[in-house]
Motif scaffolding. Structure first.
Motif, PDB file in Angstrom:
ATOM      1  N   ILE A  55       0.841  -1.197   0.000  1.00 38.57           N
ATOM      2  CA  ILE A  55       0.000   0.000   0.000  1.00 38.57           C
ATOM      3  C   ILE A  55       0.876   1.247   0.000  1.00 38.57           C
ATOM      4  N   GLY A  56       0.522   2.181  -0.867  1.00 42.60           N
ATOM      5  CA  GLY A  56       1.214   3.467  -0.904  1.00 42.60           C
ATOM      6  C   GLY A  56       0.375   4.505  -0.184  1.00 42.60           C
ATOM      7  N   PHE A  57       1.048   5.481   0.396  1.00 46.47           N
ATOM      8  CA  PHE A  57       0.327   6.549   1.101  1.00 46.47           C
ATOM      9  C   PHE A  57       0.626   7.876   0.425  1.00 46.47           C
ATOM     10  N   ARG A  58      -0.427   8.580   0.109  1.00 45.92           N
ATOM     11  CA  ARG A  58      -0.269   9.902  -0.514  1.00 45.92           C
ATOM     12  C   ARG A  58      -1.530  10.712  -0.225  1.00 45.92           C
ATOM     13  N   THR A  59      -1.394  12.008  -0.288  1.00 46.94           N
ATOM     14  CA  THR A  59      -2.599  12.825  -0.108  1.00 46.94           C
ATOM     15  C   THR A  59      -3.055  13.332  -1.464  1.00 46.94           C
ATOM     16  N   ILE A  60      -4.354  13.558  -1.578  1.00 43.05           N
ATOM     17  CA  ILE A  60      -4.911  14.148  -2.805  1.00 43.05           C
ATOM     18  C   ILE A  60      -6.030  15.090  -2.393  1.00 43.05           C
ATOM     19  N   GLN A  61      -5.925  16.325  -2.858  1.00 47.14           N
ATOM     20  CA  GLN A  61      -6.899  17.354  -2.473  1.00 47.14           C
ATOM     21  C   GLN A  61      -7.045  18.344  -3.618  1.00 47.14           C
ATOM     22  N   THR A  62      -8.043  19.180  -3.507  1.00 48.20           N
ATOM     23  CA  THR A  62      -8.092  20.339  -4.404  1.00 48.20           C
ATOM     24  C   THR A  62      -8.088  21.596  -3.545  1.00 48.20           C
ATOM     25  N   LYS A  63      -7.532  22.637  -4.125  1.00 52.89           N
ATOM     26  CA  LYS A  63      -7.534  23.929  -3.430  1.00 52.89           C
ATOM     27  C   LYS A  63      -7.741  24.974  -4.501  1.00 52.89           C
ATOM     28  N   GLY A  64      -8.891  25.618  -4.498  1.00 59.08           N
ATOM     29  CA  GLY A  64      -9.213  26.520  -5.608  1.00 59.08           C
ATOM     30  C   GLY A  64      -9.157  25.719  -6.889  1.00 59.08           C
ATOM     31  N   SER A  65      -8.404  26.203  -7.853  1.00 56.19           N
ATOM     32  CA  SER A  65      -8.335  25.465  -9.113  1.00 56.19           C
ATOM     33  C   SER A  65      -7.136  24.511  -9.156  1.00 56.19           C
ATOM     34  N   ASP A  66      -6.457  24.324  -8.042  1.00 59.80           N
ATOM     35  CA  ASP A  66      -5.303  23.420  -8.044  1.00 59.80           C
ATOM     36  C   ASP A  66      -5.658  22.015  -7.552  1.00 59.80           C
ATOM     37  N   ILE A  67      -4.974  21.041  -8.119  1.00 59.29           N
ATOM     38  CA  ILE A  67      -5.015  19.677  -7.579  1.00 59.29           C
ATOM     39  C   ILE A  67      -3.700  19.506  -6.834  1.00 59.29           C
ATOM     40  N   LEU A  68      -3.802  19.130  -5.575  1.00 63.60           N
ATOM     41  CA  LEU A  68      -2.590  18.982  -4.770  1.00 63.60           C
ATOM     42  C   LEU A  68      -2.326  17.508  -4.495  1.00 63.60           C
ATOM     43  N   LEU A  69      -1.178  17.058  -4.951  1.00 58.94           N
ATOM     44  CA  LEU A  69      -0.733  15.698  -4.647  1.00 58.94           C
ATOM     45  C   LEU A  69       0.373  15.834  -3.614  1.00 58.94           C
ATOM     46  N   ASN A  70       0.178  15.221  -2.475  1.00 57.18           N
ATOM     47  CA  ASN A  70       1.113  15.389  -1.352  1.00 57.18           C
ATOM     48  C   ASN A  70       1.364  16.872  -1.071  1.00 57.18           C
ATOM     49  N   GLY A  71       0.301  17.656  -1.223  1.00 56.69           N
ATOM     50  CA  GLY A  71       0.378  19.073  -0.880  1.00 56.69           C
ATOM     51  C   GLY A  71       0.926  19.969  -1.980  1.00 56.69           C
ATOM     52  N   LYS A  72       1.365  19.373  -3.089  1.00 56.53           N
ATOM     53  CA  LYS A  72       1.974  20.197  -4.147  1.00 56.53           C
ATOM     54  C   LYS A  72       1.138  20.153  -5.418  1.00 56.53           C
ATOM     55  N   PRO A  73       1.044  21.294  -6.117  1.00 60.67           N
ATOM     56  CA  PRO A  73       0.230  21.329  -7.334  1.00 60.67           C
ATOM     57  C   PRO A  73       0.730  20.333  -8.377  1.00 60.67           C
TER      58      PRO A  73
END
Ligand code: GCB
Length: 618
Positions: free
Chosen positions: A306-324
């Protein structure tokens, strides 16, 4: 605390939904790491276009009858006992067929066949472990499967692209067991997908079939993901299945992260905990690190990667591990044109995702249905982000409650199977569905379920764009679903279905959302090796020019955070009728069915090289 309750809800629902729908048994996940006897390989088959083995001459269902006719009820797998006996089928004398594989690409006479085929396989099970339970697990069967063991019905599954299993404990003999599956890929208006698609309706047992042996009470499923996109906490839910599932101790270990936790199941067999974690190596396309995860309950040890990573959106950005991140993607059908037929194996996945890597992708849209598990597992290993979709395609019966139940079931089966895959970042609800109140309610309910099942991934759907009335070439997305998805994704074919590539030059997109935008499809057909002017349709030069113009046009969308052009490779479609060009193939691939690249491949590759430099996720 809220979080803990949520994952509890999540895993309880995984059990109850599956139970409610079609009377199916809850899905056992991670089959690949369990004790299995493969039922893959050579099966016997009988083509039964009139379903003679299933219905009698009064159209009564034979398997519902107290004393079904031995002469014609194929599910009985009966053999004539003496020369006077009339039995109108004989599996042993029937032709062979390979599983997993679709039937269309294996047998010339079944190329266009849509209907019922009976599958038959004999197997021995000489030495069951004491107290063990057994399940027959199917990776998928397209589209409906009725399953029988030793002449007795086990159950039915509807939906062509998701796994299902039936318990067979106490029903197996040391020798001469036989499993019979009636597979029917007849299309239907009320089905999901419906009659109308743009891909081949490959029928059969298209994915692995396994006999799985587990302990009397065993780990059925688990959810192990970063909590609320927080890289310092891992949420764990584990569910046991069996008569002794309550108040049991289960242990989770992630040795490489130096983590170990023990927790107890509640009365429903569910154990939950949150493990604090320091300095986890996060998974990304550049560094697809997978941790070995070990779950233990009594003598049972189940592992996963299993891999661990974050995925989110912020405004118009997609953030993978917190980075666009910019999603450098491509659409893929589950097909291996080089061999012919549905893709199913690790090698198929490596070929398809390998091509995507070569193109410079960090993302793939697995269109238009859940692909086999090798795809998401190889994507995890290779570092490829994934959009995974259910076949809610074009116009289905939005008002039909059975259609909804069916779509909902396929959705939950997809999420159940792949909820621990780091690669999967987006669940897609649908493709190019026509806006109406019923359709929007339908999809909103699916979104709600998705968020309950998986609170951390993003939700989207491939929508449509429209020309704004009264303007020369202004494009808008007017779809109420846009308020409910995390990413505004839409398909557009300016330059192919709408004008010529020249039209891209004047197009403007008016998108007034502070959300990431993705163009989930664009493209045009070219026959590989067909060269000519860029103004001549079907040539590689036309497609190349279309890609150049489209990419320039799309780059003007300020919120653009990803594209998945249509499509990686040419694929079979009965809709594609033009002789000498299409011949039953959709030619929008960047690669032909022979594996040869077209000119447009290199245009996109160049574009991705530049994008990568601008949006490094390192
Ligand atoms: C679309 C569909 C896709 C088709 C494609 C085409 O919009 O989403 O399934 O194959 O267009 O080639 O027309």
């Amino acid at each position: 605390m809220k979080r803990l309750l949520f994952t509890g809800l999540l895993i309880t629902q995984m059990v109850s939904f599956a139970d409610l729908l079609f009377g199916q048994e809850p899905q056992i996940t991670n089959i690949g790491n369990r004790t299995t006897i493969t039922l893959n390989g050579v099966w016997k088959y009988v083509v039964d276009p009139y379903q003679t083995g299933y219905y009698d001459y009064r159209r009564e269902v034979r398997d519902q009858q107290a004393d079904p006719s031995k002469s014609e009820s194929l599910f009985l797998g009966y053999k004539a006992q003496d020369p006077s006996e009339r039995v109108e089928y004989d599996f042993d004398k029937s032709d062979n067929i390979l599983v997993p594989r679709d039937w269309n690409s294996q047998k010339e006479k079944l190329f266009y066949y849509e209907g019922t085929v009976w599958y038959y396989k004999k197997f021995d099970y000489p030495a069951p472990s004491a107290g063990a339970r057994q399940f027959i697990c199917f990776g998928a069967a397209n589209y409906e499967a009725e399953v029988y063991l030793n002449g007795k019905k086990l159950g039915k599954h509807v939906g062509g692209f998701t796994p299902f299993n039936f318990e067979v404990t106490g029903k197996l003999n040391p020798t001469d067991n036989f499993v019979i599956v009636k597979v029917d890929n007849t299309r239907g208006l009320e089905k999901v997908p419906t009659i109308n698609t743009d891909w081949w309706n490959y029928g059969g047992l298209t994915r692995d079939v396994n006999l799985v042996e587990v302990a009397g009470t065993f780990i059925q499923d688990y959810y192990i993901q970063l909590a609320d996109n927080d890289p310092k906490n891992i949420d764990v839910s584990i569910i046991l299945n069996g008569s002794e599932k309550a108040n049991q101790q289960v242990t989770i270990e992630i040795p490489e992260a130096n983590l170990k936790a023990t927790c107890n199941t509640n009365g429903e067999g569910i154990a939950k905990t949150t493990i604090p974690a320091k300095n986890l190596k996060l998974w990304s396309p550049e560094a697809p690190f997978l941790y070995e995860v070990k779950l233990t309950h009594n003598n049972e040890v189940l592992t996963d990667k299993i891999g661990f990573r974050t995925i989110q959106t912020k405004g118009s950005d997609i953030l993978l591990n917190g980075k666009p991140v910019f999603l450098r993607g491509i659409c893929i059908h589950e097909e291996n044109g080089v061999r012919g037929g549905r893709a199913y194996s690790r090698e198929d996945a490596q070929m398809l995702l390998g091509w995507a890597k070569e193109l410079g992708c960090n993302f793939v849209r697995l269109a238009h249905y859940p692909h086999n598990e090798n795809m998401t597992r190889v994507a995890d290993e290779m570092g490829m982000l994934v959009w995974s979709e259910v076949p809610v395609y074009w116009t289905i019966q939005w008002k039909n409650p059975d259609t909804y139940t069916n779509a909902h079931n396929q959705l939950t089966e997809m999420i159940t199977r792949d909820k621990n895959r780091a690669s999967v970042i987006i669940w897609s609800m649908a493709n190019e569905t026509p806006v109406s109140a019923e359709r929007t309610d339908f999809l909103k309910s699916m979104i709600k379920t998705t968020r309950q099942f998986d609170p951390v991934r993003l939700v989207s759907a491939a929508l449509e764009r429209h020309s704004k009335p009264g303007t020369k070439n202004t494009q808008v997305i007017e779809d109420p679903l846009q308020d409910f998805v995390d990413i505004i994704a839409f398909n557009q074919y300016i330059g192919w279905y709408d004008g010529l590539p020249e039209k891209c030059k004047t197009a403007e997109f008016e998108i007034n959302f502070d959300k990431p935008v993705m163009v989930s499809e664009f493209g045009g057909d070219a026959l590989q090796g067909n060269h000519g002017s860029k103004d001549a349709r079907w040539t590689e030069e036309f497609q190349e020019d279309l890609y150049r113009e489209t990419l320039k046009m799309l780059d003007k969308i300020p919120q653009l955070r990803g594209i998945t052009p249509w499509i990686l490779a040419d694929f079979r479609s009965p809709r594609r009728l033009l002789p000498d060009i299409q011949d039953g193939w959709n030619r929008k691939g960047l690669i032909s069915e022979t594996g040869d690249k077209k000119k447009a491949f290199y245009v996109l590759q160049e574009y991705y090289k530049k994008k990568k430099a601008n949006y490094s996720t390192k």
